[in-house]
Design a protein around this motif. Structure first.
Motif, short mmCIF file in Angstrom:
data_model
loop_
_atom_site.label_atom_id
_atom_site.label_comp_id
_atom_site.label_asym_id
_atom_site.label_seq_id
_atom_site.Cartn_x
_atom_site.Cartn_y
_atom_site.Cartn_z
N PHE A 51 4.32 -1.40 4.03
CA PHE A 51 3.00 -1.57 4.66
C PHE A 51 2.03 -2.21 3.68
CE2 PHE A 51 5.18 2.07 6.37
CZ PHE A 51 4.94 2.02 7.74
N PRO A 52 1.31 -3.24 4.11
CA PRO A 52 0.25 -3.79 3.27
C PRO A 52 -1.01 -2.93 3.38
CG PRO A 52 0.29 -4.97 5.33
CD PRO A 52 1.40 -3.94 5.40
N PRO A 53 -1.94 -3.05 2.44
CA PRO A 53 -3.18 -2.29 2.56
C PRO A 53 -4.04 -2.80 3.70
CG PRO A 53 -3.30 -3.75 0.67
CD PRO A 53 -1.92 -3.88 1.21
N VAL A 54 -4.43 -1.87 4.58
CA VAL A 54 -5.34 -2.18 5.68
C VAL A 54 -6.60 -1.37 5.38
CG1 VAL A 54 -5.70 -1.80 8.16
CG2 VAL A 54 -3.51 -2.69 7.34
N GLY A 55 -7.63 -2.00 4.87
CA GLY A 55 -8.72 -1.21 4.30
C GLY A 55 -10.08 -1.44 4.92
N ALA B 45 0.84 -1.20 0.00
CA ALA B 45 0.00 0.00 0.00
C ALA B 45 0.87 1.24 0.00
CB ALA B 45 -0.92 0.01 1.22
#
Lengths: 230, 74
Positions: free
Chosen positions: B68-72, B44
């Motif tokens: 950071f990975p997407p935290v959606g 992300a």
């Protein structure tokens, strides 16, 4: 119902003047699921005068693990109506407007007509970016939060900032599609959002402008990162 | 050259929190992702020394990379 002493325990975190500002404020919560439900609950308890709840979804069984507005008795009900019913019994002084629609960019100006502050409690990265765009255009402050598994992110985007675009501009879905959302993560991130929102409503500086707080409930680390507009 | 790689949220699963990596000169963020078996579309946001960069960004000795990975979810 006006109850004497309702806000006694808000003191002296909030002054009488702050409390009056909250009572005169109108706040929109976009998304009334895990995050939005807790945000609405806390804003009603703390004494925000008007809430506009926006969500086009109905409650289902899989919401029971985390959504404070969901009970075994109201499965199938519109989320915004379930929220309105609960909030009425929590604080009947709060005016709640329920909008049973999905947020769309073109509907923003109508939905936010009398709004002072917007909370992003959505679950789609693309719609979050749209919401930030609308808020900037309408000169509205935005508090955004997102969750996935043990993790969350929260920040504040004021007109001219592009925090949401930076964080959510890539990709269609987050890791929540595989990691789910347990009970504690929305509660924590919603509370952090409300703390920032209350500062904005009271005319104080938020702590997380042009930044976000990366929350990790597995390691219990809260780390702040700056968002540089370059 | 040596860089520090910091992973966040679900990127730590099966990997690490923070590690130093040896890379060849002119390596890009993309090479770090390849090394960690992370696809560019899974990221992300990527910060190098606290600044938001693209995956083609060329790294320097001593850089700190945060992924950071997407935290959606909501």
């Amino acid at each position: 119902m006006t109850i004497e002493g309702r806000y006694l325990r808000n003191k002296k975190t909030l002054t009488d003047e702050d409390q009056q500002k909250l009572a005169k404020s109108c706040v929109a919560i976009v998304g009334c699921g895990g995050l939005g439900g807790y945000i609405a609950e806390e804003l009603a308890r703390i004494g925000v005068g008007r809430l506009v709840l926006i969500d086009g979804d109905r409650l289902e069984v899989s919401n029971l693990n985390r959504q404070i507005m969901a009970t075994e008795l109201n499965i199938g009900q519109w989320k915004v109506e379930a929220a309105r019913d609960r909030l009425r019994s929590v604080n009947s002084e709060v005016k709640v407007e329920s909008i049973k629609e999905w947020f769309k960019e073109e509907k923003g100006p109508e939905m936010f007509r009398e709004v002072d502050l917007v909370f992003d409690a959505l679950d789609s990265p693309a719609t979050r970016v749209e919401l930030e765009r609308v808020c900037h255009r309408l000169k509205l402050p935005l508090v955004f939060a997102s969750i996935a598994g043990w993790f969350g992110q929260i920040g504040v985007s004021l007109p001219g900032d592009f925090s949401v675009l930076r964080l959510f501009g890539h990709g269609e879905r987050g890791v929540e599609s595989t990691w789910g959302n347990p009970a504690f993560t929305p509660a924590v991130l919603a509370s952090l959002s409300v703390a920032e929102g209350v500062k904005l409503l009271a005319g104080r500086m938020p702590a997380l402008r042009r930044a976000w707080l990366q929350v990790d409930l597995l390691t219990m680390e809260f780390e702040r990162f700056e968002i540089n507009n370059t | 050259m040596r860089v520090t790689v910091k992973l966040f949220a679900t990127f730590r699963d099966g990997r690490f929190k923070v590690e130093e990596k040896n890379l060849s000169e002119d390596s890009q963020v993309l090479d770090v992702l390849q090394l960690l078996n992370i696809l560019p579309e899974e990221v992300a946001i990527c910060l190098v020394n606290g600044r938001d960069v693209k995956e083609q960004h060329v790294l320097n000795d001593g850089d700190t990379i945060a992924l950071f990975p997407p935290v959606g979810g909501g």
